[in-house]
Design an enzyme around this catalytic site. Structure first.
Site: not given
Length: 377
Positions: A31, A35, A222
């Site tokens: 993960h 960018d 998350e």
């Protein structure tokens, strides 16, 4: 399995684990956002050429700004920092450069296999097509792998094509992942703000991916709770959970001990991998600290825990740093590091024989040597 209170936090010296050893060990990263890993000096150079205004033009000062801005405790504020990185990733040349440098930086960090993710739809403002974005990134990755090999660092890199939750290009990105599956793209990802943008908004995209047998990982658990995780599994048919840290909300205690809720049981019993990112989770408020990050407890309970960087620029981190923080602040051992590395390799979007080769010929021998070296010392 031991209870959480049986493992007391310890620093690296107390654990007998040399911090330099962590840097040398082979690592697997599942993960990591393309960018979110640019070199500050590269951003400064490319922004000047593009006429994009930055909050700072000194690379060191800019690096500090990214970490500070991303440490507000809000996922939404964290995501705002990407306006500056995406702005300089709008040409094929710039995309290739960023990809090449990412590979070199990961290889220098001891990463032997990585999956880099990015959203092609965010890189078309300069006139590139979605297809041209993918080809430019793949070119840069190939250059980086070749350059790393020349430096005697072996690394393999796959890409995950990300669709942004708040946009409506999920179907396009899904088709793009299918079209490029034999050109370095290994899977599909869904990212962006969780609240208000569930996978059910474009469920057909996941049906198409499933029929084409392209695996998906979905950011869930998350910025939102276990309901987001449930939908990632039930609607998106995710085979990995991007973060998934909030699965800890379905783990409780009563007079009989630890009690897992239905969803936690499902995730643990089926070994659905959790792509946990300690520093990033602390920054966005998903965890109070690395010492108290659910990764330790979840690993002890038998969940398939992997450790990741998420965004190296915004967190000022590397995979070596993430693992070292768990050693220093949460008492992790060399065996813990080995376990999460093997788990990551075993759940990479590679064929089974390739995963086995990576584990048996690269990871396990290196850790066996490290254990032997510690015993001799």
């Amino acid at each position: 399995m031991p209870d959480a209170d049986e493992q007391e936090p310890a620093d690296a010296a107390a654990s007998g684990l040399d911090p330099d050893l962590v840097a040398r060990l082979p690592k697997v990263l599942l993960h990591d956002h393309l960018d979110g890993g640019l070199r500050p000096a590269t951003i400064v150079e490319l922004a000047a050429a593009a006429g994009h205004e930055l909050p700072a033009t000194d690379p060191d000062e800019l690096a500090r700004w990214f970490v500070d801005a991303a440490s507000s405790g809000s996922l939404e504020r964290y995501l705002e920092t990407f306006a500056h990185t995406v702005a300089v990733m709008q040409t094929a040349e710039n995309l290739s450069r960023v990809a090449r440098e990412a590979v070199l930086d990961l290889a220098a960090d001891g990463v032997v296999y990585a999956e880099l993710r990015y959203a092609p739809e965010q890189h078309v403002e300069g006139g590139l097509s979605l297809d041209e974005v993918v080809l430019a990134v793949q070119e840069g990755l190939a250059q980086g792998v070749a350059a790393a090999a020349e430096d005697e660092r072996s690394i393999r890199v796959g890409t995950l094509l990300t669709a942004m939750r708040q946009a409506d290009r999920w179907d396009e990105v899904a088709r793009l992942a299918i079209e490029h599956r034999d050109r370095g793209v290994v899977g599909f990802d869904l990212a962006g703000p969780e609240d208000g943008f569930p996978p059910s908004r474009h469920a057909d995209a996941f049906t198409v991916l499933g029929r084409a047998l392209v695996p998906a990982t979905v950011h869930a658990g998350e910025g939102a709770g276990i309901e987001s995780i449930a939908e990632a599994l039930q609607v998106a048919h995710a085979v990995r959970l991007g973060h998934g840290v909030r699965i800890a909300d379905d783990v409780g205690e009563d007079d009989l001990g630890t009690r897992l809720g239905p969803l936690a049981h499902w995730v643990r019993d089926r070994r659905v991998p959790l792509e946990l990112c300690p520093s990033s989770n602390v920054q966005t408020g998903a965890a109070p600290s690395v010492a108290e990050h659910p990764a330790t407890r979840l690993k002890q309970l038998g969940f398939a825990v992997t450790i990741n960087t998420d965004n190296r620029l915004q967190s000022g981190t590397s995979l070596t740093r993430e693992l070292t923080l768990l050693v220093d602040e949460a008492g992790w051992t060399l065996e813990d590091l080995r376990d999460v590395t093997v788990t990551a390799a075993g759940n990479a979007f590679l064929h089974a024989d390739e995963r086995a080769t990576l584990i048996d010929t690269v990871i396990r021998p290196a850790y066996a040597s490290a254990v032997g070296g510690r015993h001799r010392a």
